[in-house]
Design a protein around this motif. Structure first.
Motif, PDB file in Angstrom:
ATOM      1  N   LEU A 513       0.780  -1.275  -0.076  1.00 46.68           N
ATOM      2  CA  LEU A 513      -0.005  -0.042  -0.131  1.00 46.68           C
ATOM      3  C   LEU A 513       0.966   1.258   0.023  1.00 46.68           C
ATOM      4  O   LEU A 513       0.455   2.358   0.002  1.00 46.68           O
ATOM      5  N   GLY A 514       2.081   1.178  -0.001  1.00 49.24           N
ATOM      6  CA  GLY A 514       3.024   2.359   0.039  1.00 49.24           C
ATOM      7  C   GLY A 514       3.445   2.721   1.383  1.00 49.24           C
ATOM      8  O   GLY A 514       4.140   3.964   1.567  1.00 49.24           O
ATOM      9  N   ARG A 515       2.796   2.303   2.529  1.00 46.81           N
ATOM     10  CA  ARG A 515       2.974   2.561   4.032  1.00 46.81           C
ATOM     11  C   ARG A 515       4.251   1.706   4.198  1.00 46.81           C
ATOM     12  O   ARG A 515       4.335   1.144   5.088  1.00 46.81           O
ATOM     13  N   THR A 516       5.443   2.341   3.866  1.00 48.84           N
ATOM     14  CA  THR A 516       6.722   1.584   4.181  1.00 48.84           C
ATOM     15  C   THR A 516       7.096   1.665   5.526  1.00 48.84           C
ATOM     16  O   THR A 516       7.759   0.665   6.205  1.00 48.84           O
ATOM     17  N   GLU A 517       7.167   2.859   6.094  1.00 56.39           N
ATOM     18  CA  GLU A 517       7.240   3.035   7.368  1.00 56.39           C
ATOM     19  C   GLU A 517       6.518   1.931   8.323  1.00 56.39           C
ATOM     20  O   GLU A 517       7.085   1.443   9.390  1.00 56.39           O
ATOM     21  N   ASP A 518       5.305   2.067   8.141  1.00 58.33           N
ATOM     22  CA  ASP A 518       4.423   1.183   9.163  1.00 58.33           C
ATOM     23  C   ASP A 518       4.671  -0.360   8.687  1.00 58.33           C
ATOM     24  O   ASP A 518       4.723  -1.251   9.612  1.00 58.33           O
ATOM     25  N   ALA A 519       4.986  -0.607   7.448  1.00 56.50           N
ATOM     26  CA  ALA A 519       5.342  -2.096   7.242  1.00 56.50           C
ATOM     27  C   ALA A 519       6.688  -2.501   7.790  1.00 56.50           C
ATOM     28  O   ALA A 519       6.584  -3.580   8.446  1.00 56.50           O
ATOM     29  N   HIS A 520       7.538  -1.573   7.775  1.00 55.99           N
ATOM     30  CA  HIS A 520       8.753  -2.055   8.424  1.00 55.99           C
ATOM     31  C   HIS A 520       8.615  -2.091  10.081  1.00 55.99           C
ATOM     32  O   HIS A 520       9.255  -3.062  10.791  1.00 55.99           O
ATOM     33  N   ARG A 521       7.898  -0.994  10.576  1.00 58.01           N
ATOM     34  CA  ARG A 521       7.924  -1.289  12.017  1.00 58.01           C
ATOM     35  C   ARG A 521       7.182  -2.447  12.356  1.00 58.01           C
ATOM     36  O   ARG A 521       7.204  -3.172  13.557  1.00 58.01           O
ATOM     37  N   MET A 522       6.085  -2.754  11.765  1.00 59.69           N
ATOM     38  CA  MET A 522       5.148  -4.170  12.060  1.00 59.69           C
ATOM     39  C   MET A 522       6.157  -5.473  11.905  1.00 59.69           C
ATOM     40  O   MET A 522       6.115  -6.132  12.479  1.00 59.69           O
ATOM     41  N   ALA A 523       6.659  -5.243  10.838  1.00 59.47           N
ATOM     42  CA  ALA A 523       7.644  -6.691  10.306  1.00 59.47           C
ATOM     43  C   ALA A 523       8.698  -6.838  11.432  1.00 59.47           C
ATOM     44  O   ALA A 523       9.000  -7.615  11.903  1.00 59.47           O
ATOM     45  N   ARG A 524       9.196  -5.677  11.921  1.00 52.78           N
ATOM     46  CA  ARG A 524      10.161  -5.665  13.195  1.00 52.78           C
ATOM     47  C   ARG A 524       9.522  -6.210  14.327  1.00 52.78           C
ATOM     48  O   ARG A 524      10.352  -7.167  14.990  1.00 52.78           O
ATOM     49  N   GLU A 525       8.310  -5.846  14.622  1.00 60.18           N
ATOM     50  CA  GLU A 525       7.589  -6.350  15.798  1.00 60.18           C
ATOM     51  C   GLU A 525       7.316  -7.798  15.929  1.00 60.18           C
ATOM     52  O   GLU A 525       7.581  -8.709  16.788  1.00 60.18           O
ATOM     53  N   VAL A 526       6.857  -8.288  14.515  1.00 61.69           N
ATOM     54  CA  VAL A 526       6.403  -9.702  14.079  1.00 61.69           C
ATOM     55  C   VAL A 526       7.733 -10.479  14.434  1.00 61.69           C
ATOM     56  O   VAL A 526       7.830 -11.531  14.726  1.00 61.69           O
ATOM     57  N   ALA A 527       8.759  -9.799  13.676  1.00 61.07           N
ATOM     58  CA  ALA A 527      10.015 -10.839  13.674  1.00 61.07           C
ATOM     59  C   ALA A 527      10.476 -11.172  15.237  1.00 61.07           C
ATOM     60  O   ALA A 527      11.005 -12.009  15.542  1.00 61.07           O
ATOM     61  N   ALA A 528      10.509 -10.028  16.179  1.00 60.79           N
ATOM     62  CA  ALA A 528      10.911  -9.996  17.695  1.00 60.79           C
ATOM     63  C   ALA A 528      10.050 -11.009  18.127  1.00 60.79           C
ATOM     64  O   ALA A 528      10.566 -11.962  19.013  1.00 60.79           O
ATOM     65  N   LEU A 552      13.591  -2.145   4.612  1.00 60.57           N
ATOM     66  CA  LEU A 552      14.661  -1.395   4.737  1.00 60.57           C
ATOM     67  C   LEU A 552      15.234  -0.631   3.509  1.00 60.57           C
ATOM     68  O   LEU A 552      15.748   0.263   3.498  1.00 60.57           O
ATOM     69  N   GLY A 553      15.399  -1.691   2.373  1.00 64.04           N
ATOM     70  CA  GLY A 553      15.807  -1.487   1.205  1.00 64.04           C
ATOM     71  C   GLY A 553      14.740  -0.309   0.681  1.00 64.04           C
ATOM     72  O   GLY A 553      15.321   0.679   0.029  1.00 64.04           O
ATOM     73  N   ARG A 554      13.423  -0.461   0.862  1.00 64.63           N
ATOM     74  CA  ARG A 554      12.745   0.443   0.143  1.00 64.63           C
ATOM     75  C   ARG A 554      12.715   1.683   0.829  1.00 64.63           C
ATOM     76  O   ARG A 554      12.300   2.985   0.156  1.00 64.63           O
ATOM     77  N   LEU A 555      13.228   1.853   2.075  1.00 64.43           N
ATOM     78  CA  LEU A 555      13.415   3.204   2.829  1.00 64.43           C
ATOM     79  C   LEU A 555      14.931   3.645   2.431  1.00 64.43           C
ATOM     80  O   LEU A 555      15.380   4.657   3.122  1.00 64.43           O
ATOM     81  N   ASP A 556      15.742   3.115   1.605  1.00 62.76           N
ATOM     82  CA  ASP A 556      16.960   3.414   1.236  1.00 62.76           C
ATOM     83  C   ASP A 556      18.019   3.181   2.199  1.00 62.76           C
ATOM     84  O   ASP A 556      19.058   3.888   2.404  1.00 62.76           O
ATOM     85  N   ARG A 557      17.528   2.139   3.204  1.00 61.80           N
ATOM     86  CA  ARG A 557      18.544   2.259   4.227  1.00 61.80           C
ATOM     87  C   ARG A 557      19.611   0.716   3.988  1.00 61.80           C
ATOM     88  O   ARG A 557      19.347  -0.371   4.656  1.00 61.80           O
ATOM     89  N   TRP A 558      19.992   0.857   2.907  1.00 63.30           N
ATOM     90  CA  TRP A 558      20.643  -0.411   2.273  1.00 63.30           C
ATOM     91  C   TRP A 558      21.683  -1.186   2.862  1.00 63.30           C
ATOM     92  O   TRP A 558      22.066  -2.111   3.037  1.00 63.30           O
TER      93      TRP A 558
END
Length: 745
Positions: A513-528, A552-558
């Motif tokens: 949906l293009g909500r990259t920050e939200d996707a990254h935050r939730m993925a980190r929570e699920v991974a933990a 992280l890549g989509r956020l250019d945090r390569w």
């Protein structure tokens, strides 16, 4: 205690579902959280037992309950609470909806289970044992009755820790004197029988006995006398399973025999190694290493009779898994956490949670022979799916669904299970819209018969959300995922593996949906959470960490993405094997990250190693091998080696056209890469031909106003500029801008 008893003002006992030497198991309800649970109560000891022994036994129960409660893995029964109430020690556990392997074997009337089921169960049990052994816990009583296959295909080990009560050093003789069962001799290791110290390899021997019985229909030492069985375990080599069942894969035969080695050091070293061998054997059986099995050893004898420990005197054979027919209670009532459920689980462990529920009273009891035949056909269709033969699997599931509807009715759980599987195969064969319609029909029926919050209903709704995403309807998918997640958290808890799977899918969809920050935050929570619940090396945990790296890549945090991809690749190599497709995928993304960071020489080296490994494991023309070759070509260009880049792009383009088809997106990407290389070499007329080919194909397949088509037209216009055809380029740019404006409205 009886029906309706309320323990500690919270746990309502509803129905006794098991009774054994150690106590009773009750179906219950947690009144505080409103969820179904199982409560295991330790039977009060009589006055014949001295107080010191009773005190030690109670302390042992408490200690082992704490150990069991600390185990958090998909393959281990979850322990929620324990305590003492009115003089009775109790343990609160998840209620498993399925059947233990003993019941499955009995329902199969003494016949072995399908090979695919044996391998699936073996892999899941090995994963659970690897985790628990890492925690320093040895089960000591692994047998079919203590292994449950839930309705969605998940395999869980019961009674971890609690099984140790009667086996700790110094207590063996005392506990056998109480009448507490020592376990069934069909599944005991030689070192257990000899009274020696046991470690994780004793569990592996017991698992070997279980796998032997699942694969052949009989235990390795199928003797009527307990003493003879114990001597067999200690002193006699088992017959190879393939002598009972010739179609068993050789790698499976070898693995089972290695598990049954007499000396612990001659078995696989640990369950992790066992899991890797099973996975490797399933994918490439000829490459599975074989360990030497123990030679027969001469029994210790006194007066011509083999000597066994004194505690074995008077021991009876106990139940083996396959008996003469159905029983009124499970083979190990203390471990039987399920009630009356459909005899054969219909799931295969994939996402979607293919479950069956309890049979309401109003459903007719089908003729057992006809129902059993349909169950066999259903399982055969599942096996076709596991082999990737989705078209055949779909036809088989649709046929079984039609016959089950005639025999059982349209709303029977078995009928709906077959309709669910038929929908799943539609998705796997590219018919996402048809799959969505089929899922909706199953969801409506399950809501009507089971309720909106039933696990089966939530499973099919979650699959609907996934299919909506496949169709590009990510907003609709988000709404369904959110609704399912709320229900899963309410009924199962936030850390249940199925809840975490739903949160993972929701995170993935947020990214689309293009909500990259939200996707990254939730993925980190699920991974933990998955690392905490399932373990840091569990495949599900690694899938979510892979998604973290992608976001992280989509956020250019390569730089962070690269580090995460490398960690995932290394962990997958350990857990799944170096040639597993998921390991290769993480290695591919590592190359992408290196290229994005400008480390093109390193990326080129990474791709070349990956190409060699993929070609060996999957073939030179496999789509993923070609994808790695495409990455190699891109980085050759980045290094200025455009002649080599053009040669590689043309070779990959030709192979993709042959394997995937001329209009496949990957083929068109390769055509574009050819055009890019031609442009860098100054061959703009040839490049224009390639760009126009890509634009025409995308317009034909996708439509004139789709983003990929418009990008291709931009490329074409740029090429016209380079050729000095400025008027044509300007006109094409204007057309593209107009189409973008219309599409944006």
């Amino acid at each position: 205690m009886g029906d309706g008893t309320l323990i500690q003002g919270r746990y309502r006992l509803l129905e006794r579902i098991g009774r054994g030497g150690m106590g009773e198991v009750w179906r219950a309800r947690d009144e505080s959280l409103g969820r179904r649970i199982a409560v295991k109560c330790l039977k009060p000891l009589g006055t014949q037992h001295d107080h010191s022994f009773t005190r030690v036994l109670r302390e042992r129960f408490r200690r082992e309950a704490r150990v069991a409660a600390a185990l958090q893995h998909r393959g281990v029964t979850v322990v929620h609470d324990f305590g003492e109430w009115d003089g009775v020690l109790f343990l609160v556990m998840e209620l498993l909806e399925g059947n233990d392997l003993s019941r499955l074997l009995e329902d199969n009337k003494g016949h072995p289970l399908p090979v695919a089921d044996v391998v699936d169960i073996a892999e899941q049990v090995a994963s659970a044992l690897a985790y628990t052994h890492e925690q320093g816990i040895v089960h000591r009583d692994l047998k079919p009755a203590n292994i449950v296959r839930t309705a969605d295909g998940t395999v869980k080990i019961c009674d971890f820790g609690i099984a140790r009560l009667g086996h700790d050093a110094g207590f063996t003789a005392r506990l056998t004197g109480t009448g507490i069962a020592m376990g069934t001799p069909h599944y005991m290791s030689p070192e257990q029988i000899g009274g020696d110290e046991v470690d994780r390899r004793s569990d592996l021997y017991s698992l070997g006995c279980v796998l032997y019985e699942m694969a052949t229909g009989v235990p390795p030492f199928d003797l009527g006398d307990a003493w003879a069985i114990l001597v067999g375990h200690r002193d006699t080599e088992p017959e190879p399973p393939r002598t009972h069942r010739a179609e068993l894969p050789r790698y499976l035969d070898r693995i089972i025999l290695d598990l049954l080695a007499k000396r612990p050091e001659q078995r696989p070293d640990d369950a992790g190694e066992l899991g890797r061998r099973i996975t490797a054997g399933r994918t490439a059986p000829e490459r599975v290493p074989a360990l030497a099995t123990a030679r027969p050893r001469t029994p210790r004898q006194v007066g011509g009779r083999a000597v066994l420990p004194s505690w074995t005197h008077g021991m009876t054979t106990g139940h083996k898994a396959t008996g003469p027919g159905p029983r009124a209670t499970p083979p190990d009532p203390g471990a039987g956490l399920s009630g009356e459920w459909i005899p054969r689980p219909t799931g295969d462990g994939t996402d979607g949670g293919r479950t069956v529920g309890p049979v309401p009273d109003e459903w007719p009891e089908p003729a057992s022979e006809a129902a059993a035949g349909l169950a066999e056909r259903h399982n055969a269709a599942l096996s076709l799916g596991r082999l990737g033969r989705w078209e055949e699997a779909g036809r088989a599931h649709r046929a079984v669904a039609a016959e089950r509807e005639r025999l059982l009715g349209p709303d029977h759980p078995d009928t709906l299970a077959s309709r669910y599987e038929a929908a799943f195969t539609l998705g796997r064969t590219g018919r996402a819209a048809d799959a969505l319609r089929a899922y909706k029909g199953v969801a409506q029926a399950r809501i009507r018969t089971l309720g909106a919050d039933h696990a089966d209903t939530l499973a099919v709704r979650q699959e609907m959300a996934y299919t909506l995403g496949r169709l590009g309807r990510h907003t609709d998918a988000h709404q369904v995922y959110t609704s399912v997640l709320t229900a899963r958290e309410r009924t199962m808890g936030a850390d249940h593996p199925d809840t975490l799977r739903c949160r993972h899918n929701l995170a993935f969809n947020l990214g689309r949906l293009g909500r990259t920050e939200d996707a990254h935050r939730m993925a980190r929570e699920v991974a933990a959470a998955r690392a905490r619940v399932l373990g840091p090396g569990h495949p599900d945990t690694l899938v979510t960490r892979y998604e973290v790296a992608y976001e992280l890549g989509r956020l250019d945090r390569w730089q962070e993405a690269l580090a995460t991809y490398r960690e995932v690749a290394a962990a997958r190599a350990r857990a799944l094997g170096p040639d597993h497709p998921d390991t290769f995928a993480a290695r591919y993304e590592t190359g992408v990250a290196l290229g994005r960071l400008g480390r093109c020489a390193e990326a080129l080296t990474a791709y070349e190693a990956l190409i060699a490994d993929r070609a060996r494991a999957q073939g030179a023309d496999h789509p993923e091998t070609l994808r790695a070759r495409h990455g190699r070509g891109v980085n050759l260009g980045r290094l200025g080696r455009w002649g080599e880049a053009l040669e590689e792009a043309r070779a990959v383009c030709a192979a993709r056209g042959r394997v995937l088809g001329p209009d496949h997106p990957d083929t068109l990407v390769s055509h574009r890469e050819v055009a890019v290389a031609l442009g860098w070499l100054g061959r703009w007329a040839a490049a224009l031909t390639e760009y126009r080919l890509v634009a025409a194909a995308r317009e034909r397949v996708l439509g004139p106003d789709r983003p990929d088509t418009l990008v291709a037209r931009d490329d074409e216009a740029h090429c016209l500029e380079q050729l000095g055809r400025a008027a044509e380029a300007a006109e094409l740019y204007r057309r593209v801008a107009a189409l973008r404006s219309v599409a944006a409205r």
